[in-house]
Every structure is written in C-alpha cells, then in structure tokens.
Design an enzyme around this catalytic site. Structure first.
Site, PDB file in Angstrom:
ATOM      1  N   ARG A 169      39.815  53.483  80.437  1.00 12.24           N
ATOM      2  CA  ARG A 169      38.373  53.632  80.652  1.00 12.24           C
ATOM      3  C   ARG A 169      38.064  54.021  82.099  1.00 12.24           C
ATOM      4  NH1 ARG A 169      34.860  50.653  77.360  1.00 12.24           N
ATOM      5  NH2 ARG A 169      33.643  49.978  79.144  1.00 12.24           N
ATOM      6  N   ARG A 173      41.056  59.671  90.410  1.00  7.14           N
ATOM      7  CA  ARG A 173      40.691  60.986  90.946  1.00  7.14           C
ATOM      8  C   ARG A 173      41.323  61.227  92.306  1.00  7.14           C
ATOM      9  NH1 ARG A 173      34.986  59.443  90.392  1.00  7.14           N
ATOM     10  NH2 ARG A 173      34.516  59.778  88.197  1.00  7.14           N
ATOM     11  N   ARG A 246      35.924  37.635  73.550  1.00 10.06           N
ATOM     12  CA  ARG A 246      35.799  37.065  74.888  1.00 10.06           C
ATOM     13  C   ARG A 246      34.317  36.911  75.164  1.00 10.06           C
ATOM     14  NH1 ARG A 246      38.364  33.925  77.936  1.00 10.06           N
ATOM     15  NH2 ARG A 246      38.725  34.520  80.097  1.00 10.06           N
ATOM     16  N   ARG A 277      32.592  39.871  88.475  1.00  7.69           N
ATOM     17  CA  ARG A 277      31.712  40.729  89.269  1.00  7.69           C
ATOM     18  C   ARG A 277      30.384  40.035  89.548  1.00  7.69           C
ATOM     19  NH1 ARG A 277      31.487  45.463  84.559  1.00  7.69           N
ATOM     20  NH2 ARG A 277      30.680  44.109  82.929  1.00  7.69           N
ATOM     21  N   GLU A 298      29.165  37.028  86.921  1.00 11.86           N
ATOM     22  CA  GLU A 298      29.627  37.189  85.533  1.00 11.86           C
ATOM     23  C   GLU A 298      30.989  36.516  85.403  1.00 11.86           C
ATOM     24  OE1 GLU A 298      28.752  41.216  84.227  1.00 11.86           O
ATOM     25  OE2 GLU A 298      30.544  41.153  82.993  1.00 11.86           O
ATOM     26  N   TYR A 346      35.711  48.242  71.142  1.00 14.95           N
ATOM     27  CA  TYR A 346      35.197  48.135  72.513  1.00 14.95           C
ATOM     28  C   TYR A 346      34.360  49.381  72.808  1.00 14.95           C
ATOM     29  CZ  TYR A 346      35.855  47.037  77.585  1.00 14.95           C
ATOM     30  OH  TYR A 346      35.702  46.730  78.908  1.00 14.95           O
ATOM     31  N   ASP A 348      31.244  51.749  74.027  1.00 17.77           N
ATOM     32  CA  ASP A 348      30.134  51.863  74.958  1.00 17.77           C
ATOM     33  C   ASP A 348      28.901  52.327  74.177  1.00 17.77           C
ATOM     34  OD1 ASP A 348      31.146  50.928  77.301  1.00 17.77           O
ATOM     35  OD2 ASP A 348      31.897  52.861  77.991  1.00 17.77           O
TER      36      ASP A 348
HETATM   37  P1  FAD Z   1      24.844  44.138  69.866  1.00 19.22           P
HETATM   38  O1  FAD Z   1      24.097  44.638  71.053  1.00 19.22           O
HETATM   39  O2  FAD Z   1      25.715  42.944  70.010  1.00 19.22           O
HETATM   40  O3  FAD Z   1      23.780  43.877  68.704  1.00 19.22           O
HETATM   41  C1  FAD Z   1      24.086  43.166  67.539  1.00 19.22           C
HETATM   42  C2  FAD Z   1      22.886  42.310  67.205  1.00 19.22           C
HETATM   43  O4  FAD Z   1      23.128  41.700  65.920  1.00 19.22           O
HETATM   44  C3  FAD Z   1      22.678  41.172  68.187  1.00 19.22           C
HETATM   45  O5  FAD Z   1      21.372  41.228  68.737  1.00 19.22           O
HETATM   46  C4  FAD Z   1      22.883  39.907  67.361  1.00 19.22           C
HETATM   47  O6  FAD Z   1      22.011  38.844  67.704  1.00 19.22           O
HETATM   48  C5  FAD Z   1      22.589  40.406  65.946  1.00 19.22           C
HETATM   49  N1  FAD Z   1      23.251  39.608  64.915  1.00 19.22           N
HETATM   50  C6  FAD Z   1      24.577  39.320  64.840  1.00 19.22           C
HETATM   51  N2  FAD Z   1      24.801  38.543  63.764  1.00 19.22           N
HETATM   52  C7  FAD Z   1      23.609  38.337  63.159  1.00 19.22           C
HETATM   53  C8  FAD Z   1      23.201  37.600  62.023  1.00 19.22           C
HETATM   54  N3  FAD Z   1      24.074  36.871  61.306  1.00 19.22           N
HETATM   55  N4  FAD Z   1      21.883  37.607  61.674  1.00 19.22           N
HETATM   56  C9  FAD Z   1      20.971  38.283  62.422  1.00 19.22           C
HETATM   57  N5  FAD Z   1      21.316  38.991  63.523  1.00 19.22           N
HETATM   58  C10 FAD Z   1      22.607  39.032  63.884  1.00 19.22           C
HETATM   59  N6  FAD Z   1      27.986  50.106  77.384  1.00 19.22           N
HETATM   60  C11 FAD Z   1      27.742  51.214  78.144  1.00 19.22           C
HETATM   61  O7  FAD Z   1      27.630  52.327  77.605  1.00 19.22           O
HETATM   62  N7  FAD Z   1      27.601  51.121  79.505  1.00 19.22           N
HETATM   63  C12 FAD Z   1      27.698  49.938  80.162  1.00 19.22           C
HETATM   64  O8  FAD Z   1      27.561  49.896  81.390  1.00 19.22           O
HETATM   65  C13 FAD Z   1      27.958  48.767  79.392  1.00 19.22           C
HETATM   66  N8  FAD Z   1      28.087  47.576  80.002  1.00 19.22           N
HETATM   67  C14 FAD Z   1      28.338  46.458  79.249  1.00 19.22           C
HETATM   68  C15 FAD Z   1      28.454  45.233  79.911  1.00 19.22           C
HETATM   69  C16 FAD Z   1      28.706  44.075  79.171  1.00 19.22           C
HETATM   70  C17 FAD Z   1      28.841  42.756  79.892  1.00 19.22           C
HETATM   71  C18 FAD Z   1      28.837  44.152  77.768  1.00 19.22           C
HETATM   72  C19 FAD Z   1      29.111  42.904  76.960  1.00 19.22           C
HETATM   73  C20 FAD Z   1      28.723  45.363  77.106  1.00 19.22           C
HETATM   74  C21 FAD Z   1      28.484  46.529  77.840  1.00 19.22           C
HETATM   75  N9  FAD Z   1      28.333  47.765  77.215  1.00 19.22           N
HETATM   76  C22 FAD Z   1      28.097  48.896  77.971  1.00 19.22           C
HETATM   77  C23 FAD Z   1      28.484  47.906  75.744  1.00 19.22           C
HETATM   78  C24 FAD Z   1      27.153  47.793  74.986  1.00 19.22           C
HETATM   79  O9  FAD Z   1      26.574  46.525  75.229  1.00 19.22           O
HETATM   80  C25 FAD Z   1      27.456  47.937  73.497  1.00 19.22           C
HETATM   81  O10 FAD Z   1      28.099  49.154  73.227  1.00 19.22           O
HETATM   82  C26 FAD Z   1      26.201  47.882  72.622  1.00 19.22           C
HETATM   83  O11 FAD Z   1      25.218  47.020  73.101  1.00 19.22           O
HETATM   84  C27 FAD Z   1      26.616  47.436  71.226  1.00 19.22           C
HETATM   85  O12 FAD Z   1      25.532  47.527  70.341  1.00 19.22           O
HETATM   86  P2  FAD Z   1      25.635  46.814  68.927  1.00 19.22           P
HETATM   87  O13 FAD Z   1      24.364  47.123  68.228  1.00 19.22           O
HETATM   88  O14 FAD Z   1      26.914  47.145  68.276  1.00 19.22           O
HETATM   89  O15 FAD Z   1      25.776  45.253  69.249  1.00 19.22           O
HETATM   90  N1  UDP Z   2      39.486  46.622  85.620  1.00 24.86           N
HETATM   91  C1  UDP Z   2      40.243  46.098  86.648  1.00 24.86           C
HETATM   92  N2  UDP Z   2      39.676  45.978  87.892  1.00 24.86           N
HETATM   93  C2  UDP Z   2      38.396  46.354  88.142  1.00 24.86           C
HETATM   94  C3  UDP Z   2      37.625  46.881  87.089  1.00 24.86           C
HETATM   95  C4  UDP Z   2      38.200  46.990  85.836  1.00 24.86           C
HETATM   96  O1  UDP Z   2      41.391  45.737  86.453  1.00 24.86           O
HETATM   97  O2  UDP Z   2      37.934  46.211  89.300  1.00 24.86           O
HETATM   98  C5  UDP Z   2      40.119  46.725  84.296  1.00 24.86           C
HETATM   99  C6  UDP Z   2      39.946  45.426  83.481  1.00 24.86           C
HETATM  100  O3  UDP Z   2      41.083  45.252  82.653  1.00 24.86           O
HETATM  101  C7  UDP Z   2      38.714  45.750  82.665  1.00 24.86           C
HETATM  102  C8  UDP Z   2      38.936  47.214  82.348  1.00 24.86           C
HETATM  103  O4  UDP Z   2      39.514  47.751  83.549  1.00 24.86           O
HETATM  104  O5  UDP Z   2      38.635  44.947  81.498  1.00 24.86           O
HETATM  105  C9  UDP Z   2      37.697  48.003  81.974  1.00 24.86           C
HETATM  106  O6  UDP Z   2      36.773  47.914  83.018  1.00 24.86           O
HETATM  107  P1  UDP Z   2      35.233  48.258  82.806  1.00 24.86           P
HETATM  108  O7  UDP Z   2      34.568  48.272  84.134  1.00 24.86           O
HETATM  109  O8  UDP Z   2      35.114  49.466  81.956  1.00 24.86           O
HETATM  110  O9  UDP Z   2      34.780  46.960  81.976  1.00 24.86           O
HETATM  111  P2  UDP Z   2      33.400  46.493  81.340  1.00 24.86           P
HETATM  112  O10 UDP Z   2      32.275  47.074  82.140  1.00 24.86           O
HETATM  113  O11 UDP Z   2      33.425  46.970  79.911  1.00 24.86           O
HETATM  114  O12 UDP Z   2      33.493  45.015  81.426  1.00 24.86           O
END
Ligand code: FAD
Ligand code: UDP
Length: 364
Positions: A169, A173, A246, A277, A298, A346, A348
């Site tokens: 991911r 560069r 996780r 972070r 976090e 996993y 995005d």
């Molecule tokens: P979710 O957003 O999890 O939505 C699922 C919904 O279903 C939830 O609201 C939940 O409450 C509901 N649900 C589950 N079970 C039930 C049930 N039994 N009854 C009723 N409701 C239910 N992506 C990026 O592109 N860029 C980023 O920078 C980025 N950063 C992230 C940082 C973090 C910390 C995390 C965790 C994810 C990040 N993502 C990022 C990924 C992004 O959050 C996900 O790709 C996206 O939100 C997933 O959408 P989803 O609809 O699959 O799931």
């Molecule tokens: N990672 C790392 N060091 C960093 C940032 C990321 O080792 O400073 C690794 C780590 O294994 C992480 C993965 O790269 O789970 C993906 O990072 P990303 O920033 O895409 O994670 P997310 O935003 O999805 O938590």
C-alpha cells in the site's frame, strides 16, 4: 414494501442505495449505530471536522469514482504527507528521497539506489510475507526503523505472518515527493464526510439504532433482497469459526492552541509508544481558522465482541476461513454481501465504491 433492505449506512451501503434509488428502486437503510457514514463519519466540533473513526483521505485513479463522489460534495486539495517519529527523529513518508536523505544522508537517486541495493533482501521468487516484501523493497535500515515495530503494534502479529500486500500500500519513490498516495484524484469533502453522506442518501429512508440481527425476520420480510455490509462470519452464525479483526482505541484531547504538531498525521514507529499515530484534525482542512485544536491518539487493540472491527486481518488462516464463508455467501441468492466486513477485505474507500458499483450492475 422495499426492493432492497440495506444493512449498514457506511460507504458500501450508501453507494448501493444511491445507485438503486437512481435506477427507480425503493431502499430502506438501517444501521446499528446512531449515525450515518460508517467509519467515514465526521463530527463538526470547534469549527473542525473531526474524523471520529480515524483519518480518512479520499484517493482514486478512476474518473467514474471521482465523478460519483463529486456529485455529493466538493473536495478540498488536501494531500497527505505524514511524518514518522523514531527515537525523537522525524522521517518523511512515504519512503522517498527525503526519507533516504534523513536515514543515510544521500542526496541523489543513484546514491539512494546504491544504499538500498547494499542491504536489500535478494530473492529469486516473490516475497512470501510482509517482512520479506519490506526487506526486498527498502532494505534493513528502513525496515527496522520505520516498519517492523509499527507493524507489530498495528497488527499484533509478527510481520513474517502478515501478507506482503499490506506493505505494498505504501509507495517507494526515488523523487523528493511526500504525497502519500500516487493517485490522480485526492482530497477530503469540503464540509466533512457526514455532509457528503447526507447528500448521497437524499430521499432514501434511513433507520438508525437498528441491529439487523435483533430484528432479522421482520426486516427481511420488508424487502425483496438484502444488501449486507456487516461481518460475514456473524451473518452465518460463526458456523466455521470466528474471523479475526483488529480494533482501535481513539483518545482525543482539545488543545487551547492553534497548531499542536504541525501536520495532520504523525506516525510513531517505536515499540514502547503505544499509539501508531496522532492525528491533528484541523490540518485535514487547509486554511482552517479555528483558535483551538483537536488531536487524537490511535491505539491498536485486541478485537472483542463489543468493539468495532476496523481491520480484517488477511493472514493465511483468516483468508482460508473467509473462503468458506465466501462460498456460503455466493450460494445465498437473496443477499448481496459487500464492503470491508462482508467481503473481509482491507478496502480503501474508492475500492468500496467500485465494489458497490460492480455488485449493483451485476444484479440489475
Ligand atoms: P463501514 O464503514 O464499517 O460500514 C458498515 C456499517 O454497517 C457500519 O456503520 C456498521 O455499524 C453497520 N452494521 C454492521 N453490522 C450491522 C448490523 N448487524 N445491523 C445494522 N448495522 C450494521 N480509506 C481510504 O480510502 N482512505 C483513508 O485514508 C482511510 N483511512 C482509514 C482509517 C481507518 C482507521 C480505518 C479503520 C479505515 C480507513 N479507510 C480509509 C477505509 C474506509 O474506512 C473503508 O474503506 C470504508 O469506510 C468501508 O465502508 P463499509 O461500508 O464497507 O464499512
Ligand atoms: N506501515 C509501517 N510504518 C508506517 C506506516 C505504515 O510499517 O509508518 C505499514 C503497517 O504495516 C501498516 C501498513 O504499512 O499496517 C499500511 O499502512 P497505511 O498507512 O496504509 O495504514 P492504514 O491507514 O490503513 O492504517
């Protein structure tokens, strides 16, 4: 009464609902949380859009995805340029000429290549796990300084047990470019993600605080088809066993200061620091004028039944277990399974939208 009952008002559910509604279908969305937008949810506090479930930066290369999200919000010009702190020294991310300069003092791509070559793991086959992938890509020093302990904290697994795809991911560069993503289109919704979701769901019935599993029979009876975006193992009553996830703990503080860490995202690579972070939310909005600042630590944690399953853990055991659930899901014709939890991927945000578009097209 409804063509689709959509379980989950996150990005998969909202995208599917919008596409179906635009095509003349009637949808009901439910979510067990008391808000829409799933993990993308933002809350407006002290003139700052707070990313409640972790930092969310939208990025994609697909014009159709970018055009789709731009129907519901304007996007700002935020570019993610995180830094990583290791033993009080700051390094630029993703791995680029600034990082190589900070690590080794090198100033040209040629010097950086020579340094990496001298210490990189040379394999005559594809890397089998995250450690091999990282060592063969950037060598010993960067792996041991910026990757190994961060990864152990994030996943609580040895990097040798994790898939190589996780580290792919991150771009590597040989230019002085700190933009974390390579994608052509990047940004954050001008008024936060929740406002974008409100527009996506315009005219669609949403019921919050409703858990599908507590009312399954009555809810199923309301619609022709179900779109399920929750945990796939839970849907099938864990009959083959539990998939691993996780979770994260978010600790937020308000500061009576305009600028606390000078960057939206600062990673912490040392093993003895519990957080991976620290996010300073206002920096996701370039030009934000708030006199205060909110920062969030976090902290990755063991997932338990009542915690949020933020990350699927795609190691060999979980992937094999998911294959069994995937087979059941494919046989279940009245239900569409989609999203991070139902597809156990996993993903995005842009990948979620593509998956929802593909699933919608395949059944309509
Ligand atoms: P979710 O957003 O999890 O939505 C699922 C919904 O279903 C939830 O609201 C939940 O409450 C509901 N649900 C589950 N079970 C039930 C049930 N039994 N009854 C009723 N409701 C239910 N992506 C990026 O592109 N860029 C980023 O920078 C980025 N950063 C992230 C940082 C973090 C910390 C995390 C965790 C994810 C990040 N993502 C990022 C990924 C992004 O959050 C996900 O790709 C996206 O939100 C997933 O959408 P989803 O609809 O699959 O799931
Ligand atoms: N990672 C790392 N060091 C960093 C940032 C990321 O080792 O400073 C690794 C780590 O294994 C992480 C993965 O790269 O789970 C993906 O990072 P990303 O920033 O895409 O994670 P997310 O935003 O999805 O938590």
């Amino acid at each position: 009464m409804y063509d689709y009952l959509i379980v989950g008002a996150g990005l998969f559910g909202a995208t599917f609902a919008r596409l179906a509604t635009d095509a003349g279908k009637k949808c009901l969305i439910i979510d067990k949380r008391n808000h829409i937008a799933g993990n993308c949810y933002t809350k407006h506090e002290m003139d700052i859009d707070v990313h409640v479930y972790g930092p969310h930066i939208f990025h994609c290369n697909e014009k159709k995805v970018w055009d789709f999200v731009n129907r519901f919000s304007e996007f700002n010009n935020f570019r993610n340029s995180p830094i990583a702190i290791h033993q009080d020294k700051a390094y630029s991310l993703p791995f680029n000429m600034y990082t190589f300069n900070q690590m080794w003092g090198v100033k040209t791509p040629e010097e950086a290549v020579a340094k990496i070559e001298s210490q990189r793991l040379k394999l005559d086959r594809e890397p089998l796990n995250l450690e091999e992938q990282a060592l063969s890509l950037v060598g010993h020093d960067i792996y041991h300084t910026l990757i190994k302990d961060y990864t152990k904290k994030q996943w609580k697994k040895d990097p040798k047990e994790l898939p190589a795809s996780i580290i792919k991911r991150l771009p590597v560069r040989l230019t002085w470019d700190n933009n974390y993503f390579n994608d052509k289109y990047q940004g954050i919704p001008e008024n936060g993600y929740t406002a974008m979701f409100e527009n996506m769901l315009d005219g669609i019935e949403v019921r919050l605080g409703v858990d599908y599993f507590k009312n399954k029979k009555e809810l199923n009876d309301l619609a022709g088809k179900v779109v399920f975006t929750g945990k796939v193992d839970e849907f099938f009553d864990y009959r083959f066993g539990e998939l691993e996830y996780r979770t994260l703990e978010f600790q937020t503080e308000v500061h009576d200061a305009e600028n606390v860490q000078g960057n939206a995202v600062v990673n912490y690579s040392d093993a003895n620091v519990p957080w991976t972070r620290i996010i300073e939310h206002k920096h996701f909005q370039p030009g934000n004028k708030s006199k205060k600042s909110l920062v969030t630590r976090e902290i990755p944690a063991e997932w338990k039944d009542d915690s949020v399953p933020y990350y699927p853990i795609g190691n060999t055991e979980n992937s094999a277990l998911y294959k069994k659930y995937e087979k059941l899901a494919k046989e279940c014709e009245s239900v569409v399974f989609g999203g991070r939890l139902a597809e156990y991927k996993y993903y995005d945000m842009h990948q979620i939208i593509i998956s929802a578009m593909n699933k919608f097209e395949s059944i309509n």
